[in-house]
Design a protein around this motif. Structure first.
Motif, PDB file in Angstrom:
ATOM      1  N   ILE A 118       0.844  -1.208   0.000  1.00  0.00           N
ATOM      2  CA  ILE A 118       0.000   0.000   0.000  1.00  0.00           C
ATOM      3  C   ILE A 118       0.871   1.245   0.000  1.00  0.00           C
ATOM      4  O   ILE A 118       0.589   2.220  -0.700  1.00  0.00           O
ATOM      5  CB  ILE A 118      -0.955  -0.012   1.210  1.00  0.00           C
ATOM      6  CG1 ILE A 118      -1.967  -1.164   1.067  1.00  0.00           C
ATOM      7  CG2 ILE A 118      -1.686   1.320   1.334  1.00  0.00           C
ATOM      8  CD1 ILE A 118      -2.858  -1.360   2.282  1.00  0.00           C
ATOM      9  N   ALA A 119       1.967   1.212   0.764  1.00  0.00           N
ATOM     10  CA  ALA A 119       2.877   2.362   0.797  1.00  0.00           C
ATOM     11  C   ALA A 119       3.556   2.562  -0.556  1.00  0.00           C
ATOM     12  O   ALA A 119       3.785   3.693  -0.987  1.00  0.00           O
ATOM     13  CB  ALA A 119       3.925   2.171   1.891  1.00  0.00           C
ATOM     14  N   ALA A 120       3.861   1.451  -1.253  1.00  0.00           N
ATOM     15  CA  ALA A 120       4.574   1.548  -2.522  1.00  0.00           C
ATOM     16  C   ALA A 120       3.658   1.917  -3.678  1.00  0.00           C
ATOM     17  O   ALA A 120       4.053   2.674  -4.577  1.00  0.00           O
ATOM     18  CB  ALA A 120       5.285   0.229  -2.818  1.00  0.00           C
ATOM     19  N   LEU A 121       2.422   1.388  -3.693  1.00  0.00           N
ATOM     20  CA  LEU A 121       1.547   1.543  -4.852  1.00  0.00           C
ATOM     21  C   LEU A 121       0.331   2.422  -4.592  1.00  0.00           C
ATOM     22  O   LEU A 121      -0.439   2.688  -5.519  1.00  0.00           O
ATOM     23  CB  LEU A 121       1.092   0.158  -5.335  1.00  0.00           C
ATOM     24  CG  LEU A 121       2.218  -0.778  -5.788  1.00  0.00           C
ATOM     25  CD1 LEU A 121       1.661  -2.142  -6.164  1.00  0.00           C
ATOM     26  CD2 LEU A 121       2.982  -0.180  -6.962  1.00  0.00           C
ATOM     27  N   VAL A 126      -5.448  -1.580  -2.749  1.00  0.00           N
ATOM     28  CA  VAL A 126      -6.288  -2.269  -1.766  1.00  0.00           C
ATOM     29  C   VAL A 126      -7.368  -3.096  -2.466  1.00  0.00           C
ATOM     30  O   VAL A 126      -7.674  -4.212  -2.041  1.00  0.00           O
ATOM     31  CB  VAL A 126      -6.919  -1.255  -0.787  1.00  0.00           C
ATOM     32  CG1 VAL A 126      -7.963  -1.931   0.098  1.00  0.00           C
ATOM     33  CG2 VAL A 126      -5.839  -0.615   0.079  1.00  0.00           C
ATOM     34  N   ASP A 127      -7.949  -2.595  -3.532  1.00  0.00           N
ATOM     35  CA  ASP A 127      -8.974  -3.351  -4.259  1.00  0.00           C
ATOM     36  C   ASP A 127      -8.413  -4.652  -4.812  1.00  0.00           C
ATOM     37  O   ASP A 127      -9.114  -5.663  -4.892  1.00  0.00           O
ATOM     38  CB  ASP A 127      -9.541  -2.504  -5.404  1.00  0.00           C
ATOM     39  CG  ASP A 127     -10.487  -1.424  -4.918  1.00  0.00           C
ATOM     40  OD1 ASP A 127     -10.964  -1.542  -3.775  1.00  0.00           O
ATOM     41  OD2 ASP A 127     -10.741  -0.471  -5.672  1.00  0.00           O
ATOM     42  N   THR A 136      -2.733  -5.712 -12.226  1.00  0.00           N
ATOM     43  CA  THR A 136      -1.993  -5.525 -13.459  1.00  0.00           C
ATOM     44  C   THR A 136      -0.706  -6.332 -13.384  1.00  0.00           C
ATOM     45  O   THR A 136      -0.337  -6.857 -12.321  1.00  0.00           O
ATOM     46  CB  THR A 136      -1.646  -4.042 -13.660  1.00  0.00           C
ATOM     47  OG1 THR A 136      -0.742  -3.637 -12.605  1.00  0.00           O
ATOM     48  CG2 THR A 136      -2.904  -3.172 -13.608  1.00  0.00           C
ATOM     49  N   LEU A 137      -0.008  -6.424 -14.511  1.00  0.00           N
ATOM     50  CA  LEU A 137       1.250  -7.166 -14.530  1.00  0.00           C
ATOM     51  C   LEU A 137       2.250  -6.545 -13.566  1.00  0.00           C
ATOM     52  O   LEU A 137       2.954  -7.257 -12.833  1.00  0.00           O
ATOM     53  CB  LEU A 137       1.818  -7.178 -15.954  1.00  0.00           C
ATOM     54  CG  LEU A 137       3.098  -8.007 -16.158  1.00  0.00           C
ATOM     55  CD1 LEU A 137       2.837  -9.465 -15.799  1.00  0.00           C
ATOM     56  CD2 LEU A 137       3.584  -7.879 -17.602  1.00  0.00           C
ATOM     57  N   ALA A 143       3.840  -7.472  -5.935  1.00  0.00           N
ATOM     58  CA  ALA A 143       3.356  -8.380  -4.893  1.00  0.00           C
ATOM     59  C   ALA A 143       4.300  -9.547  -4.705  1.00  0.00           C
ATOM     60  O   ALA A 143       4.581  -9.974  -3.582  1.00  0.00           O
ATOM     61  CB  ALA A 143       1.961  -8.876  -5.249  1.00  0.00           C
ATOM     62  N   ALA A 144       4.836 -10.071  -5.804  1.00  0.00           N
ATOM     63  CA  ALA A 144       5.775 -11.191  -5.715  1.00  0.00           C
ATOM     64  C   ALA A 144       7.037 -10.775  -4.975  1.00  0.00           C
ATOM     65  O   ALA A 144       7.563 -11.516  -4.139  1.00  0.00           O
ATOM     66  CB  ALA A 144       6.120 -11.690  -7.114  1.00  0.00           C
TER      67      ALA A 144
END
Length: 247
Positions: A118-121, A126-127, A136-137, A143-144
């Motif tokens: 959340i801090a990065a993106l 959150v959705d 998205t890619l 996330a990985a």
């Protein structure tokens, strides 16, 4: 006995949120209610199918990995909230450590990585995290890198059988934090130096620590084994004898 600075900091922040840490044994369930968005649920029997039935009856759309073994604990996390499920038939000390172990998984492997994403993106992620839209890619890649599974998070803690004792990094991290929450490293060292515990050995020492901190004695087995004096080698003993005989 050493604990990573990260583990110490997480435990300190947890107890700061829950209030000043009490004496021992610690009431981890009350602390969880004060510090985290978590509900603890007790079921008569804990197994994959009983968990799935319980969730389905309450309209919680989470799939639980199926198996036939009884479980010590289970955590289901979704939308930033979590359920910790434990069997009602377990002894109090076993239940205390199970709750702490699952709380450790929640903090280290769900809440903290979620916060990093959340801090990065931004809040828009959150959705995705809550399963309301596909990622998205670029979001999948981030996330990985954060080691966070997108969507509901389910962790099962087997009681017996293959895999129950497997040493994995995630399990080691959870065990370390669970022990630090219930029996901080400094408190264990102080107990080991006390006259009552220092005079004991092996299983008796584990039992004394278990009684003091209110957790199963086996939790302290590695701690006690690490402090046991290592027998000297044949060469070391022979050299010692030779030095004693020298004028």
């Amino acid at each position: 006995m050493k604990v990573s600075p990260r583990t110490e900091e997480i435990a300190r922040r947890f107890w700061a949120e829950a209030g000043a840490p009490p004496g021992f044994p610690r009431d981890i369930e009350r602390a969880v209610a004060l510090a985290l968005p978590v509900a603890i649920v007790t079921l008569p029997r804990l197994a994959s199918h009983t968990i799935q039935q319980w969730l389905r009856r309450r309209g919680i759309p989470v799939s639980v990995p199926q198996g036939h073994r009884d479980l010590m604990g289970c955590i289901v996390a979704r939308c930033g909230y979590a359920l910790i499920l434990v069997p009602g038939t377990d002894p109090e000390e076993e239940r205390r450590f199970t709750v702490a172990h699952e709380v450790a998984h929640l903090i280290v492997h769900y809440l903290l990585p979620r916060g990093v994403l959340i801090a990065a993106l931004g809040e828009g992620i959150v959705d995705v995290l809550d399963g309301h839209r596909p990622p998205t890619l670029a979001e999948r890649a981030t996330a990985a890198l954060s080691a966070l599974h997108l969507g509901p998070h389910v962790h099962l803690m087997p009681r017996h059988g293959p895999g129950a004792g497997t040493v994995l990094r995630f399990e080691d991290e959870a065990d370390e934090l669970a022990l630090e929450l219930l029996a901080p490293c400094e408190a264990i060292e102080a107990a080991l130096r006390s006259v009552e515990v220092a005079r004991l050995d092996g299983a008796a020492r584990c039992g004394a620590l278990g009684a003091r901190f209110g957790v199963p004695p086996y939790v302290f087995q590695e701690v006690v084994e690490a402090r046991r004096p290592r027998p000297g080698s044949f060469l070391e003993e022979a050299m010692s004898l030779l030095r004693e005989k020298q004028p």
